[in-house]
Design a protein around this motif. Sequence first.
Motif, PDB file in Angstrom:
ATOM      1  N   LEU A   1      -6.364   6.460  12.146  1.00 58.25           N
ATOM      2  CA  LEU A   1      -5.535   5.297  11.818  1.00 58.25           C
ATOM      3  C   LEU A   1      -6.314   4.289  10.979  1.00 58.25           C
ATOM      4  CD1 LEU A   1      -2.887   3.788  12.175  1.00 58.25           C
ATOM      5  CD2 LEU A   1      -3.816   2.818  14.274  1.00 58.25           C
ATOM      6  N   VAL A   2      -7.579   4.091  11.237  1.00 60.60           N
ATOM      7  CA  VAL A   2      -8.409   3.144  10.480  1.00 60.60           C
ATOM      8  C   VAL A   2      -8.528   3.596   9.021  1.00 60.60           C
ATOM      9  CG1 VAL A   2     -10.727   2.176  10.271  1.00 60.60           C
ATOM     10  CG2 VAL A   2      -9.672   2.393  12.518  1.00 60.60           C
ATOM     11  N   GLU A   3      -8.729   4.877   8.802  1.00 63.08           N
ATOM     12  CA  GLU A   3      -8.834   5.378   7.434  1.00 63.08           C
ATOM     13  C   GLU A   3      -7.543   5.166   6.662  1.00 63.08           C
ATOM     14  OE1 GLU A   3      -9.905   9.354   8.391  1.00 63.08           O
ATOM     15  OE2 GLU A   3     -12.043   8.998   8.122  1.00 63.08           O
ATOM     16  N   VAL A   4      -6.419   5.405   7.315  1.00 61.41           N
ATOM     17  CA  VAL A   4      -5.108   5.208   6.672  1.00 61.41           C
ATOM     18  C   VAL A   4      -4.892   3.741   6.345  1.00 61.41           C
ATOM     19  CG1 VAL A   4      -2.611   5.354   7.046  1.00 61.41           C
ATOM     20  CG2 VAL A   4      -4.081   7.261   7.703  1.00 61.41           C
ATOM     21  N   MET A   5      -5.275   2.843   7.252  1.00 58.75           N
ATOM     22  CA  MET A   5      -5.098   1.406   7.002  1.00 58.75           C
ATOM     23  C   MET A   5      -5.981   0.939   5.848  1.00 58.75           C
ATOM     24  SD  MET A   5      -4.714  -0.081  10.869  1.00 58.75           S
ATOM     25  CE  MET A   5      -4.876  -1.760  10.347  1.00 58.75           C
ATOM     26  N   ILE A   6      -7.200   1.415   5.753  1.00 58.61           N
ATOM     27  CA  ILE A   6      -8.094   1.044   4.649  1.00 58.61           C
ATOM     28  C   ILE A   6      -7.521   1.535   3.324  1.00 58.61           C
ATOM     29  CG2 ILE A   6     -10.365   1.488   3.636  1.00 58.61           C
ATOM     30  CD1 ILE A   6     -11.489   1.384   6.498  1.00 58.61           C
ATOM     31  N   ALA A   7      -6.996   2.760   3.299  1.00 61.30           N
ATOM     32  CA  ALA A   7      -6.385   3.290   2.081  1.00 61.30           C
ATOM     33  C   ALA A   7      -5.170   2.448   1.677  1.00 61.30           C
ATOM     34  CB  ALA A   7      -5.986   4.745   2.281  1.00 61.30           C
ATOM     35  N   CYS A   8      -4.375   2.017   2.652  1.00 64.56           N
ATOM     36  CA  CYS A   8      -3.203   1.178   2.354  1.00 64.56           C
ATOM     37  C   CYS A   8      -3.623  -0.179   1.783  1.00 64.56           C
ATOM     38  CB  CYS A   8      -2.350   0.986   3.603  1.00 64.56           C
ATOM     39  SG  CYS A   8      -1.425   2.463   4.066  1.00 64.56           S
ATOM     40  N   VAL A   9      -4.662  -0.770   2.315  1.00 65.21           N
ATOM     41  CA  VAL A   9      -5.146  -2.060   1.807  1.00 65.21           C
ATOM     42  C   VAL A   9      -5.654  -1.909   0.378  1.00 65.21           C
ATOM     43  CG1 VAL A   9      -6.962  -3.796   2.080  1.00 65.21           C
ATOM     44  CG2 VAL A   9      -5.631  -3.070   4.055  1.00 65.21           C
ATOM     45  N   ILE A  10      -6.369  -0.840   0.102  1.00 65.68           N
ATOM     46  CA  ILE A  10      -6.870  -0.609  -1.258  1.00 65.68           C
ATOM     47  C   ILE A  10      -5.705  -0.439  -2.231  1.00 65.68           C
ATOM     48  CG2 ILE A  10      -8.100   1.047  -2.723  1.00 65.68           C
ATOM     49  CD1 ILE A  10     -10.016   1.463  -0.345  1.00 65.68           C
TER      50      ILE A  10
END
Length: 160
Positions: A21-30
């Motif tokens: 979930l953290v990786e997906v959230m970081i990708a969404c922010v980018i």
Amino acid sequence: MRTNPPDAWEPARRPRAGATLVEVMIACVILLVMAVGGAAYLYQSGAILVTQRNKRVALETGNTRLEEIRATGYTALTALVPTDYAVHYLRKVGGAWQVSSGNPGETADINGASRPMTTTAQYLDLDGGTVTYDCLALTVSVSYRPGIADPVTLRSLYAP
């Protein structure tokens, strides 16, 4: 007899089937930062294009006004503009030029918006005596942006 399996001494590993979930959230922010930057760039580009189009139309309007003045003829204009070396405002009403000492408040249509336009004439005696070197200094200013005092200004000397 009991035997241990070959990897009994190694810690148990879990298989990784997907992203956390953290990786997906970081990708969404980018992606969000990139999208906001792209949208701001497109908005700014559109605003610059509108400003440049308005400036071009204001320049064409001012040039048309100067050509109208030149088409009038030097002697006809000097009969209207006093030879007192002061700046006088020109305004075309019904095909005839009118001269006044105050700004008549003319406007020009710049891409559907009414913007201020001023036309001035000033008598100049360049040699201080004979009419040989006399001329009119013409200035046309057309505003192209609302609320910003940055007009397109065209200047010309008109002599016989």
